[in-house]
Design a protein around this motif. Structure first.
Motif, PDB file in Angstrom:
ATOM      1  N   VAL A 121     -23.756  17.455  15.609  1.00  0.00           N
ATOM      2  CA  VAL A 121     -22.792  16.399  15.257  1.00  0.00           C
ATOM      3  C   VAL A 121     -22.718  16.279  13.737  1.00  0.00           C
ATOM      4  O   VAL A 121     -23.748  16.184  13.061  1.00  0.00           O
ATOM      5  CB  VAL A 121     -23.210  15.051  15.872  1.00  0.00           C
ATOM      6  N   TYR A 122     -21.493  16.271  13.205  1.00  0.00           N
ATOM      7  CA  TYR A 122     -21.245  16.134  11.780  1.00  0.00           C
ATOM      8  C   TYR A 122     -20.291  14.974  11.541  1.00  0.00           C
ATOM      9  O   TYR A 122     -19.526  14.575  12.434  1.00  0.00           O
ATOM     10  CB  TYR A 122     -20.605  17.402  11.206  1.00  0.00           C
ATOM     11  N   GLN A 169     -32.025  11.811  15.259  1.00  0.00           N
ATOM     12  CA  GLN A 169     -31.893  10.907  16.406  1.00  0.00           C
ATOM     13  C   GLN A 169     -30.534  11.089  17.067  1.00  0.00           C
ATOM     14  O   GLN A 169     -30.426  11.142  18.300  1.00  0.00           O
ATOM     15  CB  GLN A 169     -32.077   9.454  15.955  1.00  0.00           C
ATOM     16  N   VAL A 170     -29.484  11.207  16.265  1.00  0.00           N
ATOM     17  CA  VAL A 170     -28.134  11.423  16.798  1.00  0.00           C
ATOM     18  C   VAL A 170     -28.065  12.786  17.499  1.00  0.00           C
ATOM     19  O   VAL A 170     -27.483  12.908  18.587  1.00  0.00           O
ATOM     20  CB  VAL A 170     -27.093  11.339  15.662  1.00  0.00           C
ATOM     21  N   GLN A 171     -28.670  13.811  16.896  1.00  0.00           N
ATOM     22  CA  GLN A 171     -28.623  15.145  17.501  1.00  0.00           C
ATOM     23  C   GLN A 171     -29.314  15.154  18.856  1.00  0.00           C
ATOM     24  O   GLN A 171     -28.831  15.781  19.808  1.00  0.00           O
ATOM     25  CB  GLN A 171     -29.272  16.174  16.564  1.00  0.00           C
ATOM     26  N   ARG A 172     -30.433  14.429  18.979  1.00  0.00           N
ATOM     27  CA  ARG A 172     -31.133  14.369  20.269  1.00  0.00           C
ATOM     28  C   ARG A 172     -30.285  13.656  21.311  1.00  0.00           C
ATOM     29  O   ARG A 172     -30.233  14.078  22.472  1.00  0.00           O
ATOM     30  CB  ARG A 172     -32.485  13.665  20.103  1.00  0.00           C
ATOM     31  N   ALA A 173     -29.621  12.582  20.909  1.00  0.00           N
ATOM     32  CA  ALA A 173     -28.764  11.852  21.847  1.00  0.00           C
ATOM     33  C   ALA A 173     -27.599  12.720  22.315  1.00  0.00           C
ATOM     34  O   ALA A 173     -27.255  12.742  23.501  1.00  0.00           O
ATOM     35  CB  ALA A 173     -28.247  10.574  21.179  1.00  0.00           C
ATOM     36  N   TRP A 174     -27.004  13.443  21.369  1.00  0.00           N
ATOM     37  CA  TRP A 174     -25.885  14.334  21.717  1.00  0.00           C
ATOM     38  C   TRP A 174     -26.351  15.452  22.648  1.00  0.00           C
ATOM     39  O   TRP A 174     -25.683  15.773  23.638  1.00  0.00           O
ATOM     40  CB  TRP A 174     -25.285  14.913  20.437  1.00  0.00           C
ATOM     41  N   ALA A 175     -27.510  16.036  22.334  1.00  0.00           N
ATOM     42  CA  ALA A 175     -28.044  17.109  23.165  1.00  0.00           C
ATOM     43  C   ALA A 175     -28.327  16.604  24.575  1.00  0.00           C
ATOM     44  O   ALA A 175     -28.092  17.308  25.558  1.00  0.00           O
ATOM     45  CB  ALA A 175     -29.313  17.684  22.543  1.00  0.00           C
ATOM     46  N   THR A 224     -26.682  16.767  30.372  1.00  0.00           N
ATOM     47  CA  THR A 224     -26.332  16.102  31.635  1.00  0.00           C
ATOM     48  C   THR A 224     -24.838  16.174  31.939  1.00  0.00           C
ATOM     49  O   THR A 224     -24.389  15.680  32.975  1.00  0.00           O
ATOM     50  CB  THR A 224     -26.757  14.622  31.585  1.00  0.00           C
ATOM     51  N   GLY A 225     -24.069  16.778  31.045  1.00  0.00           N
ATOM     52  CA  GLY A 225     -22.639  16.932  31.287  1.00  0.00           C
ATOM     53  C   GLY A 225     -21.877  15.641  31.181  1.00  0.00           C
ATOM     54  O   GLY A 225     -20.771  15.528  31.732  1.00  0.00           O
ATOM     55  N   LYS A 226     -22.433  14.646  30.441  1.00  0.00           N
ATOM     56  CA  LYS A 226     -21.791  13.350  30.343  1.00  0.00           C
ATOM     57  C   LYS A 226     -21.344  13.030  28.909  1.00  0.00           C
ATOM     58  O   LYS A 226     -21.220  11.867  28.540  1.00  0.00           O
ATOM     59  CB  LYS A 226     -22.724  12.252  30.826  1.00  0.00           C
ATOM     60  N   GLN A 227     -21.156  14.095  28.119  1.00  0.00           N
ATOM     61  CA  GLN A 227     -20.741  13.843  26.742  1.00  0.00           C
ATOM     62  C   GLN A 227     -19.376  13.158  26.725  1.00  0.00           C
ATOM     63  O   GLN A 227     -18.460  13.563  27.417  1.00  0.00           O
ATOM     64  CB  GLN A 227     -20.664  15.168  25.971  1.00  0.00           C
ATOM     65  N   THR A 228     -19.243  12.104  25.963  1.00  0.00           N
ATOM     66  CA  THR A 228     -17.994  11.363  25.861  1.00  0.00           C
ATOM     67  C   THR A 228     -17.588  11.233  24.406  1.00  0.00           C
ATOM     68  O   THR A 228     -18.398  11.356  23.497  1.00  0.00           O
ATOM     69  CB  THR A 228     -18.152   9.944  26.452  1.00  0.00           C
ATOM     70  N   ARG A 229     -16.299  10.999  24.186  1.00  0.00           N
ATOM     71  CA  ARG A 229     -15.788  10.788  22.836  1.00  0.00           C
ATOM     72  C   ARG A 229     -14.919   9.538  22.851  1.00  0.00           C
ATOM     73  O   ARG A 229     -14.048   9.389  23.705  1.00  0.00           O
ATOM     74  CB  ARG A 229     -14.949  11.979  22.381  1.00  0.00           C
ATOM     75  N   ASP A 230     -15.181   8.579  21.958  1.00  0.00           N
ATOM     76  CA  ASP A 230     -14.417   7.345  21.893  1.00  0.00           C
ATOM     77  C   ASP A 230     -13.189   7.537  20.991  1.00  0.00           C
ATOM     78  O   ASP A 230     -13.213   8.304  20.077  1.00  0.00           O
ATOM     79  CB  ASP A 230     -15.292   6.228  21.283  1.00  0.00           C
TER      80      ASP A 230
END
Length: 315
Positions: free
Chosen positions: A187-188, A298-304, A309-315
């Motif tokens: 994530v950037y 911390q953000v990279q771990r959350a994104w990973a 789990t295939g639940k990545q979302t984008r607001d």
């Protein structure tokens, strides 16, 4: 026949002689006898002796023994030596992990199957050995005699090994250079007051070269082709579509098929945590690009975690 790619120079041991002072007549009897040197076959090419010996040396029906490099190979098989055991002063047991295309095919196993094999080698005379190799862990075939091939064959083999080693080194260096040119997945976000927030929401830029995708605030792109412009820039041809929630002012990325080099995105790697992203405009990469910073661990771990789990979302 597979060949070892690494040819290491033989290392000669340096013997240190320590004089023994004899204090009396019985001192010589108490001196420790030097240990006998362990027998090892000379590294190189071997083939069955006989009328076809010379031809066998130069063709596929030979065997390459390279214990110094921990490798043994034959016709369409190659083995990594894992252990060498002395059976007696003139014979050894070689434990190996092998790739064998023909064996795998004959027993309906995947081509990349690894087999645990045993190679028994016994000295017959200075130039001849007995060879007994297992097949799928069992000794199904009899032992055979193998003679050390002429020096012309050995030189050709060593030269081929040297070329292969150099080519492998160059290939590894190129692959590493190409890998280093790619921004690492993650994530950037661009610098600004809301940097941490945009990082946490994954709604600025997400780079996934391993998954062949790039997502920006306004576009989702599927990577179709990449070209590294050494040493730090990667140019990309990608199919891009506007995000459903994009603003009316969002940029619609030009179709890569209509661009001069079939490339519509470009990354320049500044350092391990900073990249510059360009999006093609009227067939050209213009301006200073958009500088992006790698978000926190911390953000990279959350994104990973969301990605797994295939639940990545984008607001």
């Amino acid at each position: 026949m597979r060949r070892a790619l690494n040819c290491k120079a033989a290392i000669k041991a340096v013997s240190v002689l320590i004089p023994v002072l004899f204090a009396g007549p019985g001192a010589a009897q108490n001196a420790v006898a030097p240990a006998l040197e362990k027998w090892r076959p000379k590294d190189g090419i071997y083939a069955a002796p006989g009328k076809d010996f010379a031809a066998s040396c130069d063709e596929a029906n030979n065997i390459a023994i390279e214990l110094k490099d921990k490798f043994v190979s034959g016709n369409e098989w190659g083995c990594r030596v894992t252990n060498v055991l002395d059976l007696d002063p003139s014979s050894i047991k070689v434990e190996m992990t092998c790739s064998d295309y023909n064996l795998a095919n004959s027993i309906n196993r995947p081509e990349d199957t690894q087999f645990k094999e045993i190679l028994l080698l016994k000295r017959i005379n200075p130039a001849t050995i007995s060879v007994h190799k297992s097949s799928n862990g069992k000794f199904k075939y009899p032992a055979w005699r193998a003679a050390y091939c002429p020096m012309a064959t050995q030189r050709s083999y060593e030269e081929a090994n040297s070329r292969a080693k150099q080519e492998a080194k160059q290939k590894a260096q190129l692959e590493q250079t190409l890998k280093d040119a790619h921004p690492r997945d993650g994530v950037y976000a661009a610098a600004g007051a809301d940097f941490e927030e945009r990082c946490a929401k994954f709604n600025d830029t997400v780079v996934t070269f391993s998954g062949k995708s790039i997502a920006t605030a306004s576009n989702i792109c599927k990577i179709e082709r990449t070209r590294v412009q050494l040493p730090d820039t990667v140019r990309i041809g990608a199919d891009c579509a506007l995000q459903p929630a994009s603003s009316p002012a969002a940029t619609n990325v030009q179709d890569w098929r209509t661009t001069p080099d079939h490339e519509n995105l470009m990354f320049k790697k500044v350092d391990d945590r900073t990249v510059v992203l360009w999006i093609i405009n009227d067939g050209h990469f213009t301006g200073d690009g958009r500088t992006l910073s790698y978000c926190s661990d911390q953000v990279q771990r959350a994104w990973a975690g969301q990605r797994r789990t295939g639940k990545q979302t984008r607001d």
